[in-house]
Write a protein that holds these residues in place. Structure first.
Motif, PDB file in Angstrom:
ATOM      1  N   ILE A   3       0.828  -1.219   0.000  1.00 22.79           N
ATOM      2  CA  ILE A   3       0.000   0.000   0.000  1.00 22.79           C
ATOM      3  C   ILE A   3       0.864   1.272   0.000  1.00 22.79           C
ATOM      4  CG2 ILE A   3      -1.740   1.313   1.315  1.00 22.79           C
ATOM      5  CD1 ILE A   3      -2.894  -1.469   2.077  1.00 22.79           C
ATOM      6  N   PRO A   4       1.885   1.364   0.873  1.00 24.42           N
ATOM      7  CA  PRO A   4       2.754   2.557   0.794  1.00 24.42           C
ATOM      8  C   PRO A   4       3.409   2.723  -0.572  1.00 24.42           C
ATOM      9  CG  PRO A   4       3.210   1.337   2.795  1.00 24.42           C
ATOM     10  CD  PRO A   4       2.263   0.502   2.000  1.00 24.42           C
ATOM     11  N   ILE A   5       3.843   1.607  -1.149  1.00 24.36           N
ATOM     12  CA  ILE A   5       4.486   1.671  -2.478  1.00 24.36           C
ATOM     13  C   ILE A   5       3.499   2.219  -3.509  1.00 24.36           C
ATOM     14  CG2 ILE A   5       5.426   0.267  -4.360  1.00 24.36           C
ATOM     15  CD1 ILE A   5       6.678  -1.536  -2.160  1.00 24.36           C
ATOM     16  N   ARG A   6       2.276   1.713  -3.442  1.00 29.33           N
ATOM     17  CA  ARG A   6       1.235   2.178  -4.375  1.00 29.33           C
ATOM     18  C   ARG A   6       0.957   3.670  -4.166  1.00 29.33           C
ATOM     19  NH1 ARG A   6      -2.467  -1.633  -7.391  1.00 29.33           N
ATOM     20  NH2 ARG A   6      -0.346  -2.000  -7.991  1.00 29.33           N
ATOM     21  N   MET A   7       0.922   4.076  -2.896  1.00 30.57           N
ATOM     22  CA  MET A   7       0.662   5.482  -2.582  1.00 30.57           C
ATOM     23  C   MET A   7       1.777   6.370  -3.157  1.00 30.57           C
ATOM     24  SD  MET A   7      -2.188   5.640  -1.157  1.00 30.57           S
ATOM     25  CE  MET A   7      -2.232   7.329  -0.636  1.00 30.57           C
ATOM     26  N   ILE A   8       3.035   5.907  -2.973  1.00 35.49           N
ATOM     27  CA  ILE A   8       4.171   6.670  -3.522  1.00 35.49           C
ATOM     28  C   ILE A   8       4.032   6.753  -5.036  1.00 35.49           C
ATOM     29  CG2 ILE A   8       6.682   6.684  -3.877  1.00 35.49           C
ATOM     30  CD1 ILE A   8       6.956   5.389  -1.094  1.00 35.49           C
ATOM     31  N   THR A  13       3.375  10.038  -9.683  1.00 36.66           N
ATOM     32  CA  THR A  13       2.778  10.163 -11.025  1.00 36.66           C
ATOM     33  C   THR A  13       1.969  11.453 -11.118  1.00 36.66           C
ATOM     34  OG1 THR A  13       2.619   7.769 -11.101  1.00 36.66           O
ATOM     35  CG2 THR A  13       1.366   8.960 -12.759  1.00 36.66           C
ATOM     36  N   PHE A  14       1.156  11.693 -10.088  1.00 30.31           N
ATOM     37  CA  PHE A  14       0.323  12.899 -10.079  1.00 30.31           C
ATOM     38  C   PHE A  14       1.190  14.160 -10.147  1.00 30.31           C
ATOM     39  CE2 PHE A  14      -1.507  16.348  -7.547  1.00 30.31           C
ATOM     40  CZ  PHE A  14      -2.633  16.615  -8.314  1.00 30.31           C
ATOM     41  N   PHE A  15       2.223  14.203  -9.310  1.00 26.76           N
ATOM     42  CA  PHE A  15       3.069  15.413  -9.280  1.00 26.76           C
ATOM     43  C   PHE A  15       3.895  15.581 -10.554  1.00 26.76           C
ATOM     44  CE2 PHE A  15       2.208  15.514  -4.669  1.00 26.76           C
ATOM     45  CZ  PHE A  15       1.847  16.853  -4.567  1.00 26.76           C
ATOM     46  N   TRP A  16       4.332  14.432 -11.142  1.00 28.37           N
ATOM     47  CA  TRP A  16       5.069  14.526 -12.407  1.00 28.37           C
ATOM     48  C   TRP A  16       4.167  15.129 -13.483  1.00 28.37           C
ATOM     49  CZ3 TRP A  16       9.789  15.108 -13.467  1.00 28.37           C
ATOM     50  CH2 TRP A  16      10.806  14.404 -12.837  1.00 28.37           C
ATOM     51  N   VAL A  21       2.922  19.406 -17.067  1.00 28.54           N
ATOM     52  CA  VAL A  21       1.833  20.185 -17.698  1.00 28.54           C
ATOM     53  C   VAL A  21       1.988  21.671 -17.352  1.00 28.54           C
ATOM     54  CG1 VAL A  21      -0.664  20.605 -17.672  1.00 28.54           C
ATOM     55  CG2 VAL A  21       0.199  18.280 -17.877  1.00 28.54           C
ATOM     56  N   PHE A  22       2.318  21.950 -16.097  1.00 27.50           N
ATOM     57  CA  PHE A  22       2.474  23.349 -15.679  1.00 27.50           C
ATOM     58  C   PHE A  22       3.630  24.015 -16.425  1.00 27.50           C
ATOM     59  CE2 PHE A  22       4.668  26.405 -12.930  1.00 27.50           C
ATOM     60  CZ  PHE A  22       3.681  27.359 -12.840  1.00 27.50           C
ATOM     61  N   LEU A  23       4.771  23.323 -16.485  1.00 26.30           N
ATOM     62  CA  LEU A  23       5.949  23.903 -17.138  1.00 26.30           C
ATOM     63  C   LEU A  23       5.695  24.141 -18.624  1.00 26.30           C
ATOM     64  CD1 LEU A  23       8.976  24.644 -16.441  1.00 26.30           C
ATOM     65  CD2 LEU A  23       9.534  22.517 -17.573  1.00 26.30           C
ATOM     66  N   VAL A  24       5.161  23.116 -19.280  1.00 25.27           N
ATOM     67  CA  VAL A  24       4.921  23.224 -20.724  1.00 25.27           C
ATOM     68  C   VAL A  24       3.884  24.317 -21.007  1.00 25.27           C
ATOM     69  CG1 VAL A  24       4.015  22.000 -22.746  1.00 25.27           C
ATOM     70  CG2 VAL A  24       5.630  20.873 -21.238  1.00 25.27           C
TER      71      VAL A  24
ATOM     72  N   MET B 122      13.829  16.786  -8.943  1.00 27.62           N
ATOM     73  CA  MET B 122      14.780  15.917  -8.243  1.00 27.62           C
ATOM     74  C   MET B 122      14.116  15.205  -7.057  1.00 27.62           C
ATOM     75  SD  MET B 122      18.284  18.107  -8.304  1.00 27.62           S
ATOM     76  CE  MET B 122      19.014  17.239  -6.941  1.00 27.62           C
ATOM     77  N   LEU B 123      13.283  15.947  -6.340  1.00 25.17           N
ATOM     78  CA  LEU B 123      12.579  15.324  -5.212  1.00 25.17           C
ATOM     79  C   LEU B 123      11.660  14.202  -5.687  1.00 25.17           C
ATOM     80  CD1 LEU B 123      11.698  18.427  -2.995  1.00 25.17           C
ATOM     81  CD2 LEU B 123      13.321  16.616  -2.472  1.00 25.17           C
ATOM     82  N   LEU B 124      10.989  14.478  -6.808  1.00 23.09           N
ATOM     83  CA  LEU B 124      10.101  13.429  -7.357  1.00 23.09           C
ATOM     84  C   LEU B 124      10.926  12.237  -7.833  1.00 23.09           C
ATOM     85  CD1 LEU B 124       7.466  15.551  -9.336  1.00 23.09           C
ATOM     86  CD2 LEU B 124       7.128  14.308  -7.210  1.00 23.09           C
TER      87      LEU B 124
END
Lengths: 259, 149
Positions: A3-8, A13-16, A21-24, B122-124
């Motif tokens: 579960i922790p692995i899945r959460m990570i 993925t969400f933050f990437w 999207v924000f940068l582009v 980098m943190l990600l």
């Protein structure tokens, strides 16, 4: 541990996706930001400093606000000495908004090193222009460039013509001196010219003063009459010319010999 | 059909599934790159080598992703997963010159400060690396549980 692995996994993925999207989109939206730098206007301030006004228009049609818009101008002489520095700052330019500002740069002619060079000779000044913004109020971007700006001398080719003597009255005679120069500056020149006449033995024999008004980019032709005593007059000598204008005063006189 | 043939068939099926998954992931990732590259086209016109830089990144990333998928179910998969995360971090540091990107277009020097972006990336990346380490530990743990003495 699954579960922790899945959460990570989900979190990264969400933050990437968010980050990319924000940068582009921030970079892409910068295409829709229009900067307009209009023709600079040159004049004199109320305290008689030379003023360069650059009207700037920023039309933000991007997706994000633009933060910390800053224009900095540094003007340097040909020796690298900084003559003036000015900045214009706009904290936020909101999206779908147009902002107009005027970037003012003032030059105090009295601060110019080797003032005589700038008053009598046309030259080039170095302009360092820096524009910085924050894309989406987060990503700092800075653009800078060096330009050369022509400097027109206000007393270009200042000359005193041949002396014409006339009007003898027994003790004095009238010496007429032709004054000519071209005002190459981008501002009108109004002020006083004082001429002191010295004979060959360094004795002042006469002086005179005249007021001039010369619009920008026009030549000046005038004459000054000096009352010279016949006893003190010699064939050769020199003139000391003092200039006093609201925008600058030349402390050292200009020495022009005559014969 | 012998037991050996059945086992080979099973392995082949498993590998085909992995290959198919790797292909789909690769194509999907390339598709994302293709869409984003259209948005970044104006930057590519200004910055020489930008397109090439992104392409190298995408190529290596997809390669590591495919290898990782093909080795799924083994400890090697987690090594590749970790390598992928480290590659992203290192590539970003080198490609973005530590976060300060400077280019000269005609007489204009352009400086873009991407340090904040780099720090977040980098943190990600480190989080991704930590995830791979945890997955490897979990994998070894599960494997140890299945060993009967």
């Amino acid at each position: 541990m699954k579960i922790p692995i899945r959460m990570i996994s989900i979190t990264t993925t969400f933050f990437w996706i968010f980050l990319i999207v924000f940068l582009v989109s921030a970079v892409y939206s910068f295409r829709d930001v229009r900067f307009g730098f209009e023709e600079p206007q040159i004049g004199l301030t109320s305290d008689n400093k030379i003023l360069f006004s650059l009207p700037i228009t920023i039309d933000n049609k991007g997706y994000y606000n633009i933060g910390s818009f800053n224009v900095t101008t540094e003007i340097l002489d040909h020796e690298g000495f900084m003559i003036t520095r000015a900045s214009t700052f706009i904290p936020v330019i909101e999206k779908s908004r147009q902002v107009m500002a005027t970037h003012n740069v003032t030059i105090d002619a009295n601060d110019l090193q080797n003032s005589q060079d700038y008053l009598f000779n046309d030259t080039e000044l170095e302009v360092r222009e820096t524009v910085s913004i924050k894309l989406a109020e987060v990503i700092p971007v800075q653009a800078s460039t060096n330009l050369s700006m022509p400097w027109g001398a206000p007393l270009y080719n200042f000359t005193l013509g041949e002396i014409e003597y006339a009007g003898f009255n027994g003790t004095h005679m009238t010496a007429t001196v032709l004054i000519s120069f071209e005002n190459h500056a981008s501002f009108d020149l109004t002020g006083n010219i004082q001429i002191q006449m010295y004979n060959g033995t360094d004795i002042q024999v006469s002086e005179g003063q005249t007021t001039i008004e010369t619009p920008q980019n026009t030549p000046y032709y005038g004459r000054m009459e000096l009352n010279v005593p016949i006893v003190g007059a010699t064939e050769s000598g020199y003139f000391e010319v003092y200039f006093s204008f609201p925008s600058f005063t030349l402390e050292e006189p200009l020495v022009i010999p005559y014969d | 059909m012998t037991e050996e043939n059945k086992d080979l068939n099973k392995r082949l099926q498993k590998f085909t599934r992995k290959a198919l998954k790797a292909t789909i992931k690769g194509v999907f990732f390339y598709g994302i790159y293709f869409v984003l590259s259209m948005f970044l086209a104006p930057v590519s016109e200004i910055v020489l080598g930008f397109q090439q830089m992104i392409e190298v990144f995408v190529m290596v990333y997809i390669f590591l992703m495919i290898i990782g998928e093909l080795t799924a179910g083994t400890i090697v998969h987690h090594f590749f997963s970790g390598a992928k995360a480290l590659f992203v971090i290192l590539y970003l540091i080198f490609a973005l010159n530590g976060g300060i990107v400077g280019i000269t277009v005609q007489n204009v020097n352009l400086i873009v400060d991407l340090r904040l972006f780099l720090v977040v990336a980098m943190l990600l990346g480190l989080l991704g690396f930590a995830k791979s380490v945890l997955q490897a530990i979990n994998f070894l743990n599960e494997k140890a549980e299945h060993v009967h003495f």
